[in-house]
Design an enzyme around this catalytic site. Structure first.
Site, PDB file in Angstrom:
ATOM      1  N   ARG A 162     -37.153 -50.811  -4.382  1.00 52.18           N
ATOM      2  CA  ARG A 162     -36.323 -49.707  -3.856  1.00 52.18           C
ATOM      3  C   ARG A 162     -34.830 -50.078  -3.892  1.00 52.18           C
ATOM      4  O   ARG A 162     -34.060 -49.738  -2.986  1.00 52.18           O
ATOM      5  CB  ARG A 162     -36.721 -49.332  -2.421  1.00 52.18           C
ATOM      6  N   SER A 232     -41.073 -41.705   2.497  1.00 52.72           N
ATOM      7  CA  SER A 232     -41.173 -42.906   3.332  1.00 52.72           C
ATOM      8  C   SER A 232     -39.835 -43.124   4.025  1.00 52.72           C
ATOM      9  O   SER A 232     -38.803 -43.223   3.356  1.00 52.72           O
ATOM     10  CB  SER A 232     -41.468 -44.135   2.477  1.00 52.72           C
ATOM     11  N   GLU A 328     -35.494 -46.892   4.421  1.00 52.61           N
ATOM     12  CA  GLU A 328     -35.345 -46.715   2.972  1.00 52.61           C
ATOM     13  C   GLU A 328     -34.379 -45.547   2.726  1.00 52.61           C
ATOM     14  O   GLU A 328     -33.649 -45.519   1.740  1.00 52.61           O
ATOM     15  CB  GLU A 328     -36.738 -46.395   2.409  1.00 52.61           C
TER      16      GLU A 328
HETATM   17  P1  NAP Z   1     -51.098 -46.401   0.958  1.00 58.91           P
HETATM   18  O1  NAP Z   1     -52.009 -46.200  -0.195  1.00 58.91           O
HETATM   19  O2  NAP Z   1     -51.473 -45.898   2.300  1.00 58.91           O
HETATM   20  O3  NAP Z   1     -50.712 -47.931   1.044  1.00 58.91           O
HETATM   21  C1  NAP Z   1     -49.802 -48.390   2.031  1.00 58.91           C
HETATM   22  C2  NAP Z   1     -48.843 -49.379   1.392  1.00 58.91           C
HETATM   23  O4  NAP Z   1     -49.581 -50.481   0.918  1.00 58.91           O
HETATM   24  C3  NAP Z   1     -48.132 -48.750   0.236  1.00 58.91           C
HETATM   25  O5  NAP Z   1     -46.843 -48.459   0.642  1.00 58.91           O
HETATM   26  C4  NAP Z   1     -48.218 -49.770  -0.881  1.00 58.91           C
HETATM   27  O6  NAP Z   1     -46.989 -50.422  -1.146  1.00 58.91           O
HETATM   28  C5  NAP Z   1     -49.158 -50.849  -0.382  1.00 58.91           C
HETATM   29  N1  NAP Z   1     -50.315 -50.909  -1.309  1.00 58.91           N
HETATM   30  C6  NAP Z   1     -51.405 -50.120  -1.313  1.00 58.91           C
HETATM   31  N2  NAP Z   1     -52.250 -50.488  -2.282  1.00 58.91           N
HETATM   32  C7  NAP Z   1     -51.676 -51.552  -2.899  1.00 58.91           C
HETATM   33  C8  NAP Z   1     -52.050 -52.376  -3.985  1.00 58.91           C
HETATM   34  N3  NAP Z   1     -53.219 -52.191  -4.637  1.00 58.91           N
HETATM   35  N4  NAP Z   1     -51.202 -53.369  -4.361  1.00 58.91           N
HETATM   36  C9  NAP Z   1     -50.037 -53.554  -3.724  1.00 58.91           C
HETATM   37  N5  NAP Z   1     -49.617 -52.811  -2.694  1.00 58.91           N
HETATM   38  C10 NAP Z   1     -50.424 -51.824  -2.274  1.00 58.91           C
HETATM   39  O7  NAP Z   1     -49.679 -45.769   0.563  1.00 58.91           O
HETATM   40  P2  NAP Z   1     -49.172 -44.274   0.616  1.00 58.91           P
HETATM   41  O8  NAP Z   1     -48.225 -44.130   1.719  1.00 58.91           O
HETATM   42  O9  NAP Z   1     -50.312 -43.301   0.479  1.00 58.91           O
HETATM   43  O10 NAP Z   1     -48.329 -44.209  -0.710  1.00 58.91           O
HETATM   44  C11 NAP Z   1     -48.935 -44.358  -1.975  1.00 58.91           C
HETATM   45  C12 NAP Z   1     -47.878 -44.760  -2.972  1.00 58.91           C
HETATM   46  O11 NAP Z   1     -46.853 -43.773  -3.061  1.00 58.91           O
HETATM   47  C13 NAP Z   1     -47.201 -46.068  -2.603  1.00 58.91           C
HETATM   48  O12 NAP Z   1     -46.982 -46.784  -3.789  1.00 58.91           O
HETATM   49  C14 NAP Z   1     -45.910 -45.632  -1.979  1.00 58.91           C
HETATM   50  O13 NAP Z   1     -44.871 -46.571  -2.149  1.00 58.91           O
HETATM   51  C15 NAP Z   1     -45.617 -44.339  -2.721  1.00 58.91           C
HETATM   52  N6  NAP Z   1     -44.832 -43.425  -1.882  1.00 58.91           N
HETATM   53  C16 NAP Z   1     -43.485 -43.585  -1.808  1.00 58.91           C
HETATM   54  C17 NAP Z   1     -42.751 -42.737  -0.996  1.00 58.91           C
HETATM   55  C18 NAP Z   1     -41.267 -42.881  -0.868  1.00 58.91           C
HETATM   56  O14 NAP Z   1     -40.643 -42.019  -0.286  1.00 58.91           O
HETATM   57  N7  NAP Z   1     -40.678 -43.947  -1.334  1.00 58.91           N
HETATM   58  C19 NAP Z   1     -43.376 -41.751  -0.263  1.00 58.91           C
HETATM   59  C20 NAP Z   1     -44.744 -41.642  -0.349  1.00 58.91           C
HETATM   60  C21 NAP Z   1     -45.472 -42.482  -1.162  1.00 58.91           C
HETATM   61  P3  NAP Z   1     -45.849 -49.868  -2.176  1.00 58.91           P
HETATM   62  O15 NAP Z   1     -45.104 -48.842  -1.403  1.00 58.91           O
HETATM   63  O16 NAP Z   1     -45.046 -51.089  -2.438  1.00 58.91           O
HETATM   64  O17 NAP Z   1     -46.510 -49.328  -3.378  1.00 58.91           O
END
Ligand code: NAP
Length: 345
Positions: A162, A232, A328
């Site tokens: 990020r 996020s 963020e």
């Molecule tokens: P999630 O699946 O509930 O997982 C929670 C966190 O664990 C995620 O943020 C992700 O980190 C990490 N994670 C999960 N599986 C992983 C793996 N196999 N290897 C490494 N790290 C893992 O997450 P979620 O909130 O539903 O979001 C899903 C994805 O969408 C994530 O990648 C998240 O970053 C992205 N997202 C980003 C935003 C934003 O505003 N920046 C908003 C919503 C979702 P990472 O975040 O590092 O991937």
């Protein structure tokens, strides 16, 4: 000028009812420079926005907000890849959809991320195991004071989690005008996250990945068109291996992801959820009931409501886990961007 005339409500996905002295829409690099120079010549603050999907307005903005709407997508190809030259003001999700419709794959994990293509490099957007730097070849920028344009290679963009050079050296006085993407013709699906793991690696198609990502996002994340939010709110914290081991001893189910650096990434959403904060309200702001990492504008929230909630969430997580979350989302005060950690400390 009244707030009604220059409301920022539709220009930030939190739907906060802040206002600006002036809002200008720029459709070319020249227009960006012209608007920016007008403001700097008058010594007034100036802020560049795409779709306002990662900003929190703390106050009314005492200056000009310039909306980057440089459009256009050009596609070319080499033997092994498609190259896309994308205007900074193109909508990111539409780009993902259009490229998929044209048979170009590689962006499907990044479906439904709000915002513009030109904003994507700033925080190196990422989701479901893919970050922009995987496909980014270059970023074109313009120096707003003199109109000089420059191309930065992906390496020069210094992409991190990020993070990029556009939050540091090129934060002020420059605008992103285009992004160059390289999509390999031999598709390599990334299926390491969530429900993507259930897809058949031998038969999976880019469209199936796209559909699965859209379904996961829609089930957990609030649509900013319906409920104001900026995705996020906090970054996932990185802690040392020792700290992670201690936390694991106390909380055996804590999600933890070891990084190549040796540090361990924790899931900020899980930490917040463990503090029983899902659905927690403060003023007009709330922690989203399905995804604790998202703070929402539940009921005519002010920027201050969101700040108060973020401060409480950060303190509660620190009290329980001794881990301090960092936003963020970028915080915008009356005179310009301000240090988000300081505001909620
Ligand atoms: P999630 O699946 O509930 O997982 C929670 C966190 O664990 C995620 O943020 C992700 O980190 C990490 N994670 C999960 N599986 C992983 C793996 N196999 N290897 C490494 N790290 C893992 O997450 P979620 O909130 O539903 O979001 C899903 C994805 O969408 C994530 O990648 C998240 O970053 C992205 N997202 C980003 C935003 C934003 O505003 N920046 C908003 C919503 C979702 P990472 O975040 O590092 O991937």
């Amino acid at each position: 000028m009244s707030c009604q005339q220059h409301s920022l409500k539709t220009w930030n996905t939190f739907s906060l009812d802040a206002c600006a002295n002036k809002i200008s829409v720029a459709e070319s690099a020249e227009a960006l420079c012209q608007f920016w120079q007008q403001s700097t010549n008058q010594n007034e603050p100036v802020l560049l926005l795409g779709e306002g999907s990662n900003v929190l307005f703390l106050d009314d903005f005492s200056g000009q907000v310039i909306i980057n709407r440089i459009k256009g997508i050009r596609v070319s190809e080499t033997a092994d890849a498609w190259s896309l030259h994308v205007g900074a003001g193109e909508n990111w999700h539409q780009l993902v959809e259009t490229s998929l419709e044209q048979g170009l794959s590689g962006l499907e994990n990044l479906a439904l991320i709000p915002g513009c293509a030109g904003s994507a490099p700033i925080q190196n957007i990422g989701a479901y195991g893919v970050e922009l730097d995987r496909v980014c070849e270059y970023v074109d920028i313009v120096s707003l004071a003199d109109g000089v344009q420059q191309r930065l290679t992906a390496a020069e963009c210094q992409f991190g989690y990020r993070d990029s050079i556009f939050k540091h050296q090129y934060r002020d006085g420059y605008a992103i005008i285009a992004v160059g993407l390289r999509l390999a013709k031999i598709w390599q699906p990334v299926l390491s996250y969530g429900d993507l793991r259930n897809l058949d690696t031998l038969t999976v198609t880019p469209r199936e990945v796209f559909n699965a990502v859209c379904q996961m996002r829609r089930s957990k994340l609030p649509d900013p068109k319906v409920t104001g939010n900026a995705g996020s709110f906090f970054k996932n914290p990185l802690v040392s291996a020792e700290v992670a081991a201690k936390l694991q001893a106390e909380y055996p189910h804590i999600p933890h992801y070891p990084q190549v650096s040796g540090d361990v990434k924790l899931a900020a959403g899980w930490l917040i959820d463990q503090c029983d904060l899902k659905g927690f309200h403060m003023g007009g702001a709330a922690v989203h009931a399905q995804q604790a990492l998202v703070l929402i504008n539940a009921n005519e929230a002010t920027g201050q409501d969101i700040v108060n909630l973020a401060r409480t969430v950060r303190q509660r997580v620190a009290e329980k886990f001794n881990v301090w979350l960092e936003p963020e989302v970028r915080f915008i005060a009356a005179q310009g961007e301000t240090d988000a950690v300081e505001v909620i400390a």
